[in-house]
Write a protein that holds these residues in place. Structure first.
Motif, PDB file in Angstrom:
ATOM      1  N   THR A 187       0.837  -1.200   0.000  1.00  0.00           N
ATOM      2  CA  THR A 187       0.000   0.000   0.000  1.00  0.00           C
ATOM      3  C   THR A 187       0.871   1.249   0.000  1.00  0.00           C
ATOM      4  OG1 THR A 187      -0.109   0.394   2.398  1.00  0.00           O
ATOM      5  CG2 THR A 187      -1.556  -1.298   1.498  1.00  0.00           C
ATOM      6  N   ASN A 188       0.241   2.388  -0.112  1.00  0.00           N
ATOM      7  CA  ASN A 188       0.925   3.649   0.096  1.00  0.00           C
ATOM      8  C   ASN A 188       0.936   3.980   1.588  1.00  0.00           C
ATOM      9  OD1 ASN A 188       1.600   4.098  -2.555  1.00  0.00           O
ATOM     10  ND2 ASN A 188      -0.090   5.484  -2.980  1.00  0.00           N
ATOM     11  N   PRO A 189       1.811   4.870   2.043  1.00  0.00           N
ATOM     12  CA  PRO A 189       1.852   5.215   3.466  1.00  0.00           C
ATOM     13  C   PRO A 189       0.514   5.738   3.977  1.00  0.00           C
ATOM     14  CG  PRO A 189       3.814   6.033   2.355  1.00  0.00           C
ATOM     15  CD  PRO A 189       2.884   5.541   1.272  1.00  0.00           C
ATOM     16  N   GLY A 235       0.423  -6.152  10.033  1.00  0.00           N
ATOM     17  CA  GLY A 235       1.326  -5.242   9.332  1.00  0.00           C
ATOM     18  C   GLY A 235       0.934  -3.782   9.470  1.00  0.00           C
ATOM     19  N   MET A 236      -0.139  -3.512  10.245  1.00  0.00           N
ATOM     20  CA  MET A 236      -0.584  -2.123  10.416  1.00  0.00           C
ATOM     21  C   MET A 236       0.346  -1.368  11.371  1.00  0.00           C
ATOM     22  SD  MET A 236      -3.223  -4.473  10.207  1.00  0.00           S
ATOM     23  CE  MET A 236      -3.855  -4.668  11.863  1.00  0.00           C
ATOM     24  N   ASP A 237       0.179  -0.054  11.370  1.00  0.00           N
ATOM     25  CA  ASP A 237       0.954   0.791  12.289  1.00  0.00           C
ATOM     26  C   ASP A 237       0.115   1.225  13.482  1.00  0.00           C
ATOM     27  OD1 ASP A 237       3.397   2.553  12.827  1.00  0.00           O
ATOM     28  OD2 ASP A 237       1.805   4.054  12.739  1.00  0.00           O
ATOM     29  N   THR A 238      -1.113   1.667  13.214  1.00  0.00           N
ATOM     30  CA  THR A 238      -2.003   2.152  14.266  1.00  0.00           C
ATOM     31  C   THR A 238      -3.330   1.414  14.188  1.00  0.00           C
ATOM     32  OG1 THR A 238      -1.011   4.355  14.126  1.00  0.00           O
ATOM     33  CG2 THR A 238      -3.119   4.171  15.281  1.00  0.00           C
ATOM     34  N   ILE A 239      -3.774   0.847  15.317  1.00  0.00           N
ATOM     35  CA  ILE A 239      -5.052   0.129  15.377  1.00  0.00           C
ATOM     36  C   ILE A 239      -6.092   1.015  16.046  1.00  0.00           C
ATOM     37  CG2 ILE A 239      -6.239  -1.846  16.424  1.00  0.00           C
ATOM     38  CD1 ILE A 239      -3.723  -3.469  16.059  1.00  0.00           C
ATOM     39  N   ASN A 240      -7.260   1.130  15.403  1.00  0.00           N
ATOM     40  CA  ASN A 240      -8.324   2.002  15.915  1.00  0.00           C
ATOM     41  C   ASN A 240      -9.540   1.227  16.413  1.00  0.00           C
ATOM     42  OD1 ASN A 240      -6.906   4.424  15.265  1.00  0.00           O
ATOM     43  ND2 ASN A 240      -7.528   4.215  13.134  1.00  0.00           N
ATOM     44  N   THR A 241      -9.351  -0.012  16.800  1.00  0.00           N
ATOM     45  CA  THR A 241     -10.448  -0.796  17.367  1.00  0.00           C
ATOM     46  C   THR A 241      -9.927  -1.556  18.577  1.00  0.00           C
ATOM     47  OG1 THR A 241     -12.235  -2.329  16.802  1.00  0.00           O
ATOM     48  CG2 THR A 241     -10.032  -2.854  15.959  1.00  0.00           C
ATOM     49  N   ARG A 242     -10.772  -2.306  19.231  1.00  0.00           N
ATOM     50  CA  ARG A 242     -10.354  -3.053  20.421  1.00  0.00           C
ATOM     51  C   ARG A 242     -11.067  -4.387  20.451  1.00  0.00           C
ATOM     52  NH1 ARG A 242     -14.616  -2.835  23.792  1.00  0.00           N
ATOM     53  NH2 ARG A 242     -16.090  -1.116  23.556  1.00  0.00           N
ATOM     54  N   GLN A 243     -10.484  -5.321  21.199  1.00  0.00           N
ATOM     55  CA  GLN A 243     -11.094  -6.635  21.300  1.00  0.00           C
ATOM     56  C   GLN A 243     -12.434  -6.549  22.032  1.00  0.00           C
ATOM     57  OE1 GLN A 243      -7.572  -6.910  22.601  1.00  0.00           O
ATOM     58  NE2 GLN A 243      -7.840  -6.908  24.807  1.00  0.00           N
ATOM     59  N   ARG A 259       3.674 -11.790  18.433  1.00  0.00           N
ATOM     60  CA  ARG A 259       4.875 -12.484  17.999  1.00  0.00           C
ATOM     61  C   ARG A 259       5.454 -11.857  16.726  1.00  0.00           C
ATOM     62  NH1 ARG A 259       5.244 -16.977  21.217  1.00  0.00           N
ATOM     63  NH2 ARG A 259       6.761 -17.976  19.843  1.00  0.00           N
ATOM     64  N   SER A 260       5.756 -12.690  15.700  1.00  0.00           N
ATOM     65  CA  SER A 260       6.412 -12.181  14.488  1.00  0.00           C
ATOM     66  C   SER A 260       5.435 -11.531  13.512  1.00  0.00           C
ATOM     67  CB  SER A 260       7.151 -13.324  13.784  1.00  0.00           C
ATOM     68  OG  SER A 260       6.247 -14.333  13.394  1.00  0.00           O
ATOM     69  N   TYR A 261       4.139 -11.502  13.853  1.00  0.00           N
ATOM     70  CA  TYR A 261       3.155 -10.900  12.952  1.00  0.00           C
ATOM     71  C   TYR A 261       3.137  -9.379  13.051  1.00  0.00           C
ATOM     72  CZ  TYR A 261       0.948 -15.434  11.938  1.00  0.00           C
ATOM     73  OH  TYR A 261       0.690 -16.709  11.511  1.00  0.00           O
ATOM     74  N   GLY A 262       3.628  -8.822  14.143  1.00  0.00           N
ATOM     75  CA  GLY A 262       3.531  -7.383  14.360  1.00  0.00           C
ATOM     76  C   GLY A 262       2.133  -7.016  14.847  1.00  0.00           C
ATOM     77  N   GLY A 312       1.514   2.154   8.199  1.00  0.00           N
ATOM     78  CA  GLY A 312       2.588   3.061   8.559  1.00  0.00           C
ATOM     79  C   GLY A 312       3.236   3.693   7.343  1.00  0.00           C
ATOM     80  N   ALA A 313       4.441   4.248   7.543  1.00  0.00           N
ATOM     81  CA  ALA A 313       5.154   4.905   6.453  1.00  0.00           C
ATOM     82  C   ALA A 313       5.979   3.923   5.633  1.00  0.00           C
ATOM     83  CB  ALA A 313       6.066   5.997   7.015  1.00  0.00           C
ATOM     84  N   LYS A 314       6.440   2.833   6.278  1.00  0.00           N
ATOM     85  CA  LYS A 314       7.258   1.849   5.584  1.00  0.00           C
ATOM     86  C   LYS A 314       6.836   0.448   6.004  1.00  0.00           C
ATOM     87  CE  LYS A 314      11.398   4.656   4.810  1.00  0.00           C
ATOM     88  NZ  LYS A 314      12.867   4.734   4.980  1.00  0.00           N
ATOM     89  N   ARG A 315       7.394  -0.538   5.298  1.00  0.00           N
ATOM     90  CA  ARG A 315       7.059  -1.933   5.595  1.00  0.00           C
ATOM     91  C   ARG A 315       7.528  -2.296   6.993  1.00  0.00           C
ATOM     92  NH1 ARG A 315       9.870  -6.797   4.829  1.00  0.00           N
ATOM     93  NH2 ARG A 315      11.503  -5.786   3.620  1.00  0.00           N
ATOM     94  N   VAL A 316       6.653  -2.989   7.721  1.00  0.00           N
ATOM     95  CA  VAL A 316       6.988  -3.466   9.056  1.00  0.00           C
ATOM     96  C   VAL A 316       7.682  -4.818   8.926  1.00  0.00           C
ATOM     97  CG1 VAL A 316       6.063  -4.182  11.297  1.00  0.00           C
ATOM     98  CG2 VAL A 316       5.027  -2.256  10.066  1.00  0.00           C
TER      99      VAL A 316
END
Length: 467
Positions: free
Chosen positions: A356-358, A397-405, A377-380, A419-423
């Motif tokens: 995706t784009n940033p 692979g997201m940077d910011t999560i806007n929901t909750r369990q 773990r390794s999923y980020g 995010g801005a770059k690949r995690v």
């Protein structure tokens, strides 16, 4: 080869043809001048790889767009209008969530337009570079052609090559011009066509950049609107802050202990109160739906199809198995890897990866209960949705999560932002890209399944490498 000698005999300026029939030279010949040796043709460089050239141009274009995006800002009046539009909304969970879904849809449309403009600009840039490269490689030839044209324009034939009292020179001049002028005309026409194409490409690039700037401004405005809506939604749905913090810490502890996605889901559904209660309610609603008559089921389906299904429901509007070819990919981007492709570790990929784009918005592909939202773990950063019918949808692979369990989300509802770059993560190994990448995995009864049958036709693109 005899033309220089003839020119030396008549003592005039001539245009000499080289061994290459497509090359002409303008030359001043003086009586008795020695004939210069023919110049060997320059060795041709290997042609550039079109795919690599386009990928490099896309990287350059993307960097330029990122720089441009930092210079765009909303006016004070625009920000005030946005704030007022949010203030005028009915402050109910249903209205806010519908506004969020609408905002996410507009934002994804704008992101798609930006991505398409980026590709157009890269393609135009490659074509423009090709013409410039061709002109550069032919600069010697073009200089000679232009010099010849300038000389002929200054001294039009037949006076260019002969003296007025030399009939034999006039005949020779006619022979020379008959041999040389067609070659000059051919190169002149080609030069004019190249310059016209270059000008057209530059005009198209300028227009595309202007359109892209307007689209990016609209995207920033929509992003600001979504931020305001998320803040309002958070106010409406916020539970006891201490209770939420305790659940967050407990979920982090469970994620640290779990060794697999199955184990994580099982522990969340049994030990996190909000997830457990919501999952039980969703299962009960799902069972009740199965008890509906055919007529009631048809009415519920018609309501869902109308685009305004009940936003207070706690179970998916449809059984997940019935949604094949109806889901939209959660992000706008390019599919790099599909289920079953090599994952770079000698194994097959268990899901699909989208570049995706940033700061691209990530939406829920289907209705579902958020059973996990956080780092695993390794999923980020990862979100797991329980979509019913034994299906779980994994996004990472997201940077910011806007929901909750424990929260039930609707199809198209914004969940996170890239995010801005690949995690760096296990799901993004061996990817030749620095772009943000979203990993998507569908699981049925704990086992990964190919998600391609569920995506709409427009989203089922062929996986490709992106440099």
């Amino acid at each position: 080869m005899i033309l220089p000698a003839i020119a030396a005999g008549v003592g005039v300026a001539v245009i000499v043809m080289s061994a290459d029939p497509f090359i002409v030279r303008a030359q001043d010949a003086a009586p008795g001048a020695a004939q210069s040796a023919p110049q060997p043709a320059a060795e041709l460089a290997p042609p550039p790889d079109p795919a690599a050239e386009l990928a490099a141009k896309r990287d350059q274009t993307r960097a330029e767009l990122e720089t441009l995006s930092k210079t765009i800002s909303l006016s004070t009046d625009k920000v005030g209008a946005l704030q007022q539009s949010i203030a005028d909304l009915e402050k109910s969970t249903e209205s806010i969530r519908q506004a969020l879904i609408d905002s996410a849809a507009r934002r994804k449309t704008l992101e798609k337009q930006i991505l398409e403009s980026e590709k157009k600009l890269a393609d135009l840039g490659v074509k423009e570079d090709g013409i410039r490269r061709s002109l550069h490689e032919r600069r010697g030839l073009l200089a000679e052609v232009l010099a010849a044209l300038q000389r002929m324009g200054r001294n039009p034939p037949p006076a260019l090559l002969v003296t007025p009292d030399d009939a034999l020179g006039s005949v020779r001049s006619a022979i020379l011009l008959g041999a040389v002028v067609p070659g000059i005309r051919k190169e002149t026409d080609k030069l004019a066509a190249d310059l016209a194409s270059l000008a057209a490409l530059q005009t198209a690039s300028a227009a595309e950049k202007a359109s892209l700037t307007a689209t990016m401004t609209d995207g920033i405005e929509e992003e600001r609107r979504m931020d305001l809506l998320l803040a309002e939604n958070d106010k409406l749905s916020r539970s006891n802050a201490a209770e939420l913090e305790a659940e967050r810490k407990r979920s982090e502890e469970l994620a640290g202990k779990a060794t697999s996605l199955e184990g994580l889901v099982a522990s969340m559904e049994s030990e996190i109160a909000s997830v457990r209660d919501a999952a039980a309610a969703a299962r009960l609603a799902e069972e009740n739906r199965k008890l509906l008559t055919d007529e009631q089921r048809a009415q519920a389906k018609a309501l869902a199809d109308s685009g305004v299904p009940d936003k207070n429901r706690i179970a998916p509007a449809y059984p997940f198995g019935e949604l094949k070819a109806k889901l939209e990919v959660p992000v706008t981007g390019d599919i790099l890897r599909q289920f079953g492709d090599a994952d770079g570790t000698g194994h097959e990929a268990m899901g699909m990866t989208v570049a995706t784009n940033p700061e691209t918005v990530v939406t829920a592909p289907a209705d579902g209960l958020v059973v996990f939202a956080g780092a695993f773990r390794s999923y980020g950063q990862m979100i797991i949705l329980d979509a019913g019918d034994g299906y779980h949808l994994v996004l990472s692979g997201m940077d910011t999560i806007n929901t909750r369990q424990g929260k039930f989300v609707f199809s198209g509802e914004p969940l996170a932002v890239m995010g801005a770059k690949r995690v760096a993560s296990a799901t993004a190994l061996a990817l030749e890209t620095n772009r943000p990448t979203l990993y998507i995995e569908f699981r049925k009864d704990g086992k990964p399944v190919d998600s391609r049958p569920w995506w709409t036709a427009k989203d089922t693109g062929k996986a490709r490498n992106d440099s």
